[in-house]
Motif scaffolding. Structure first.
Motif, PDB file in Angstrom:
ATOM      1  N   LEU A  10      -3.670  10.939  -9.254  1.00 27.22           N
ATOM      2  CA  LEU A  10      -4.834  10.131  -8.896  1.00 27.22           C
ATOM      3  C   LEU A  10      -4.879   8.846  -9.720  1.00 27.22           C
ATOM      4  O   LEU A  10      -5.015   7.750  -9.163  1.00 27.22           O
ATOM      5  N   ILE A  20      -4.239  -4.377  -4.259  1.00 28.25           N
ATOM      6  CA  ILE A  20      -5.452  -4.939  -3.654  1.00 28.25           C
ATOM      7  C   ILE A  20      -6.024  -6.104  -4.466  1.00 28.25           C
ATOM      8  O   ILE A  20      -6.407  -7.132  -3.907  1.00 28.25           O
ATOM      9  N   SER A  55      -2.072   6.430  -8.828  1.00 28.56           N
ATOM     10  CA  SER A  55      -2.295   5.878  -7.493  1.00 28.56           C
ATOM     11  C   SER A  55      -3.397   4.819  -7.524  1.00 28.56           C
ATOM     12  O   SER A  55      -3.286   3.770  -6.874  1.00 28.56           O
ATOM     13  N   GLU A  56      -4.451   5.072  -8.297  1.00 28.15           N
ATOM     14  CA  GLU A  56      -5.531   4.090  -8.412  1.00 28.15           C
ATOM     15  C   GLU A  56      -5.039   2.812  -9.094  1.00 28.15           C
ATOM     16  O   GLU A  56      -5.431   1.708  -8.701  1.00 28.15           O
ATOM     17  N   PRO A  70       0.798  -1.231   0.000  1.00 27.60           N
ATOM     18  CA  PRO A  70       0.000   0.000   0.000  1.00 27.60           C
ATOM     19  C   PRO A  70       0.831   1.282   0.000  1.00 27.60           C
ATOM     20  O   PRO A  70       0.467   2.260  -0.647  1.00 27.60           O
ATOM     21  N   ARG A  71       1.955   1.301   0.710  1.00 26.60           N
ATOM     22  CA  ARG A  71       2.741   2.536   0.796  1.00 26.60           C
ATOM     23  C   ARG A  71       3.381   2.912  -0.547  1.00 26.60           C
ATOM     24  O   ARG A  71       3.851   4.045  -0.718  1.00 26.60           O
ATOM     25  N   LEU A 129     -12.302   6.079 -12.067  1.00 30.22           N
ATOM     26  CA  LEU A 129     -11.514   7.312 -11.892  1.00 30.22           C
ATOM     27  C   LEU A 129     -10.333   7.362 -12.851  1.00 30.22           C
ATOM     28  O   LEU A 129      -9.985   8.433 -13.360  1.00 30.22           O
ATOM     29  N   ALA A 145       1.987   3.436  -3.344  1.00 25.45           N
ATOM     30  CA  ALA A 145       1.213   4.439  -4.096  1.00 25.45           C
ATOM     31  C   ALA A 145       1.765   5.838  -3.825  1.00 25.45           C
ATOM     32  O   ALA A 145       1.964   6.628  -4.752  1.00 25.45           O
ATOM     33  N   THR A 193     -11.294  -4.704   0.613  1.00 23.55           N
ATOM     34  CA  THR A 193     -10.661  -3.500   0.074  1.00 23.55           C
ATOM     35  C   THR A 193     -11.251  -2.260   0.731  1.00 23.55           C
ATOM     36  O   THR A 193     -12.444  -2.218   1.017  1.00 23.55           O
ATOM     37  N   PRO A 194     -10.401  -1.250   0.986  1.00 30.27           N
ATOM     38  CA  PRO A 194     -10.926  -0.004   1.560  1.00 30.27           C
ATOM     39  C   PRO A 194     -11.647   0.841   0.525  1.00 30.27           C
ATOM     40  O   PRO A 194     -12.272   1.835   0.839  1.00 30.27           O
ATOM     41  N   GLY A 195     -11.544   0.477  -0.733  1.00 25.15           N
ATOM     42  CA  GLY A 195     -12.171   1.264  -1.790  1.00 25.15           C
ATOM     43  C   GLY A 195     -13.640   0.910  -1.967  1.00 25.15           C
ATOM     44  O   GLY A 195     -14.196   0.067  -1.267  1.00 25.15           O
ATOM     45  N   ILE A 196     -14.249   1.577  -2.928  1.00 21.86           N
ATOM     46  CA  ILE A 196     -15.676   1.356  -3.176  1.00 21.86           C
ATOM     47  C   ILE A 196     -15.924   1.130  -4.661  1.00 21.86           C
ATOM     48  O   ILE A 196     -16.955   1.492  -5.203  1.00 21.86           O
ATOM     49  N   LEU A 254     -14.366   2.448  -7.230  1.00 18.66           N
ATOM     50  CA  LEU A 254     -14.249   3.638  -8.078  1.00 18.66           C
ATOM     51  C   LEU A 254     -12.885   3.764  -8.760  1.00 18.66           C
ATOM     52  O   LEU A 254     -12.680   4.683  -9.537  1.00 18.66           O
ATOM     53  N   GLY A 255     -11.979   2.838  -8.473  1.00 18.83           N
ATOM     54  CA  GLY A 255     -10.621   2.972  -8.997  1.00 18.83           C
ATOM     55  C   GLY A 255     -10.573   3.027 -10.517  1.00 18.83           C
ATOM     56  O   GLY A 255     -10.002   3.952 -11.097  1.00 18.83           O
ATOM     57  N   THR A 292      -2.980   0.981  -6.546  1.00 17.77           N
ATOM     58  CA  THR A 292      -3.886   0.425  -5.541  1.00 17.77           C
ATOM     59  C   THR A 292      -4.556  -0.842  -6.076  1.00 17.77           C
ATOM     60  O   THR A 292      -4.651  -1.857  -5.381  1.00 17.77           O
TER      61      THR A 292
END
Lengths: 119, 131
Positions: free
Chosen positions: B43, B54, B46-47, B17-18, B102, B20, B93-96, B98-99, B50
């Motif tokens: 952005l 993930i 990073s996505e 994770p770090r 986006l 990104a 995953t902490p996301g929803i 949208l990666g 991620t």
């Protein structure tokens, strides 16, 4: 390694106000959600969460905000976000439709006043 | 690991994770020099990283993410390549979700390719405004 983000909590006119600064991404979103929940576990009403000092936020950060708001709602509490007008985060909120799901404003004072008025 | 040659940059990072944030730090100067939308680049990259961490590696730091950025007179092309299991859904995953939307929204063009020996390659193009 220096933390990517900082979280502070204060009370303004009896309303809890948290301020996030730095960067929010996949590396810290889950931890920040837990810290916000922990800091605001006691007390009702709501929380003003000031994001104006956040330099970077992505989908992991949006997910964190959504989950915090959802948890607050489950406990009858309200989350009000403060986002700088015309910032990239404001644009991100608009692009993803989050500004229609979450309570987003531009002023910390307004968020505090609205939350104080609902106590 | 960092290799530089003119307006090109290649970075190999641990699939963690770090990474990104590390990629954002390293690519920002090149994006600025290429005159592309810095926020959009940071952005989208990073996505992509991620997603690799993930979805590709399922949060296990058992591989690497390779990032290649090439600036030219018209903008910046960035590829993010992993050797994971592909882009299958991961409920942890902490996301929803949208990666990918986006990346598509903030890059001018995006392609997703399955790498022949496993993994995923995301290629993103960011156009610079006309001079």
């Amino acid at each position: 390694m220096k933390p990517l983000a900082d979280l502070t909590l204060e009370s303004v006119e009896g309303v809890p106000v948290a301020a996030l600064s730095g960067e929010i991404d996949v590396s810290n979103a889950t931890e920040l959600r837990a810290r916000i929940s922990e800091l605001t576990a006691e007390g009702g009403g709501g929380l003003a969460l000031d994001l104006t000092a956040v330099d970077y936020l992505d989908s992991s950060g949006l997910g964190m905000l959504l989950r915090v708001a959802s948890a607050f709602s489950d406990h009858g509490k309200e989350l009000r976000l403060v986002v700088e007008k015309d910032s990239f985060i404001a644009s991100l909120m608009e692009t993803t439709g989050m500004d229609g799901i979450l309570s987003v404003g531009e002023s910390r004072d307004e968020a505090v006043a609205e939350l104080a008025g609902k106590r | 690991m960092l290799g530089m040659g003119g307006s090109m940059r290649s970075i190999t990072l641990e699939a963690a994770p770090r990474s990104a944030a590390l990629a954002r730090r390293q690519l920002a100067p090149l994006a600025k020099a290429a005159r592309v939308d810095l926020d959009a680049v940071l952005l989208a990259v990073s996505e992509a990283i991620t997603n690799a961490v993930i979805h590709g590696y399922r949060g296990e730091a058992s591989g690497v993410v390779e990032i290649h950025a090439q600036a030219d007179s018209g903008g910046l092309t960035i590829t993010v390549t992993d050797s994971g299991v592909g882009m299958s859904p991961n409920p942890e995953t902490p996301g929803i979700g949208l990666g990918v939307p986006l990346m598509i929204r903030f890059a001018d063009r995006v392609t997703f390719d399955a790498v022949t020996d496993g993994g995923t390659r995301v290629t993103m193009r960011f156009d610079a405004p006309p001079r």
